[in-house]
Design a protein around this motif. Structure first.
Motif, short mmCIF file in Angstrom:
data_model
loop_
_atom_site.label_atom_id
_atom_site.label_comp_id
_atom_site.label_asym_id
_atom_site.label_seq_id
_atom_site.Cartn_x
_atom_site.Cartn_y
_atom_site.Cartn_z
N LEU A 98 9.81 4.53 -1.47
CA LEU A 98 10.35 5.05 -2.73
C LEU A 98 9.89 4.26 -3.97
CD1 LEU A 98 12.25 7.19 -3.97
CD2 LEU A 98 14.09 5.54 -3.70
N PRO A 99 10.06 2.94 -4.01
CA PRO A 99 9.59 2.23 -5.21
C PRO A 99 8.07 2.24 -5.33
CG PRO A 99 10.32 0.65 -3.56
CD PRO A 99 10.70 2.02 -3.07
N LEU A 100 7.36 2.32 -4.21
CA LEU A 100 5.90 2.36 -4.27
C LEU A 100 5.40 3.66 -4.89
CD1 LEU A 100 5.07 0.90 -0.73
CD2 LEU A 100 5.41 -0.33 -2.88
N VAL A 101 6.00 4.77 -4.46
CA VAL A 101 5.62 6.07 -5.02
C VAL A 101 6.01 6.14 -6.49
CG1 VAL A 101 6.08 8.55 -4.91
CG2 VAL A 101 5.66 7.27 -2.80
N ALA A 102 7.20 5.66 -6.82
CA ALA A 102 7.65 5.67 -8.22
C ALA A 102 6.71 4.85 -9.09
CB ALA A 102 9.08 5.13 -8.33
N HIS A 103 6.29 3.69 -8.60
CA HIS A 103 5.36 2.84 -9.35
C HIS A 103 4.01 3.53 -9.52
CE1 HIS A 103 3.33 -0.73 -10.84
NE2 HIS A 103 2.41 -0.55 -9.91
N SER A 104 3.52 4.17 -8.45
CA SER A 104 2.24 4.87 -8.52
C SER A 104 2.29 6.02 -9.52
CB SER A 104 1.84 5.41 -7.15
OG SER A 104 1.60 4.36 -6.27
N LEU A 105 3.38 6.78 -9.51
CA LEU A 105 3.53 7.89 -10.46
C LEU A 105 3.63 7.38 -11.90
CD1 LEU A 105 6.00 10.19 -8.50
CD2 LEU A 105 3.55 10.57 -8.90
N LYS A 106 4.36 6.28 -12.08
CA LYS A 106 4.48 5.69 -13.42
C LYS A 106 3.12 5.23 -13.92
CE LYS A 106 6.59 1.90 -15.88
NZ LYS A 106 6.57 0.47 -15.73
N SER A 154 0.84 -1.20 0.00
CA SER A 154 0.00 0.00 0.00
C SER A 154 0.87 1.25 0.00
CB SER A 154 -0.90 0.02 1.24
OG SER A 154 -1.49 1.28 1.40
N THR A 155 0.85 1.99 -1.11
CA THR A 155 1.61 3.23 -1.19
C THR A 155 1.13 4.23 -0.15
OG1 THR A 155 1.92 2.86 -3.56
CG2 THR A 155 2.33 5.08 -2.75
N VAL A 156 -0.17 4.40 -0.06
CA VAL A 156 -0.73 5.36 0.89
C VAL A 156 -0.34 5.00 2.32
CG1 VAL A 156 -2.87 6.31 1.83
CG2 VAL A 156 -2.63 5.99 -0.63
N GLY A 157 -0.43 3.73 2.67
CA GLY A 157 -0.08 3.29 4.01
C GLY A 157 1.36 3.59 4.36
N TRP A 158 2.29 3.30 3.45
CA TRP A 158 3.70 3.54 3.72
C TRP A 158 4.03 5.02 3.74
CZ3 TRP A 158 6.95 0.54 6.04
CH2 TRP A 158 6.72 -0.82 6.03
N VAL A 159 3.39 5.80 2.89
CA VAL A 159 3.63 7.25 2.91
C VAL A 159 3.08 7.85 4.20
CG1 VAL A 159 3.02 9.44 1.78
CG2 VAL A 159 3.78 7.50 0.41
N LEU A 160 1.94 7.37 4.67
CA LEU A 160 1.40 7.86 5.94
C LEU A 160 2.32 7.49 7.11
CD1 LEU A 160 -2.43 7.19 5.58
CD2 LEU A 160 -1.28 9.40 5.71
N MET A 161 2.85 6.27 7.11
CA MET A 161 3.77 5.88 8.18
C MET A 161 5.04 6.73 8.15
SD MET A 161 3.52 1.76 8.69
CE MET A 161 3.41 1.23 7.00
N LEU A 162 5.52 7.02 6.94
CA LEU A 162 6.69 7.88 6.80
C LEU A 162 6.39 9.29 7.29
CD1 LEU A 162 9.58 8.24 5.84
CD2 LEU A 162 8.70 8.59 3.53
#
Length: 131
Positions: A112-120, A71-79
């Motif tokens: 990082l790879p989750l956000v990059a994948h989401s943006l791609k 989960s990109t959102v989950g990891w970004v929220l934890m960060l």
């Protein structure tokens, strides 16, 4: 934060048997708790960080190999929560900064790879919709 995640994972997560790495991390975490009382809080802190890094290893590999599995959102929220906690530290010492810096580094490595994948994926969606 971690306690809430533990409860949510236990109550809402998949009920599969523990993997060996999960058993190791549970033992290390329990050992870190006991070590805090026996050898002092600094040793407990170091053991906790080691446990978090070992436990985060498989997730880190999975995030880079198969980013859509996390989960990109989950990891970004934890960060974001870790960054907020770091801003609340009034006096930076090894004891006050070691855990948030190490956990933040692990979270960045996973996010990082989750956000990059989401943006791609988002860019590809925009490109396809315009063509």
């Amino acid at each position: 934060g971690a306690g809430v995640m533990l409860v949510l994972c236990y109550t809402r997560g998949e009920s599969k048997p523990y993997e060996p790495i999960e058993k190791i991390c549970l033992c290390l975490s329990g050992g870190a708790f006991v070590l805090s009382f026996i050898a002092g809080p600094l040793m407990g802190l170091v053991a906790t960080v080691i446990s978090a890094c070992i436990g985060g290893g498989p997730t880190l590999v999975k995030a880079w190999k198969d980013p859509k599995s996390e989960s990109t959102v989950g990891w970004v929220l934890m960060l974001a929560a870790t960054a907020t906690n770091m801003c609340a530290i009034e006096e930076w010492t090894f004891k006050s900064g070691f855990l948030p810096v190490m956990v933040g580094t692990l979270q960045i490595s996973i996010a990082l790879p989750l956000v990059a994948h989401s943006l791609k994926t988002y860019a590809e969606t925009l490109w396809v919709s315009r063509v």
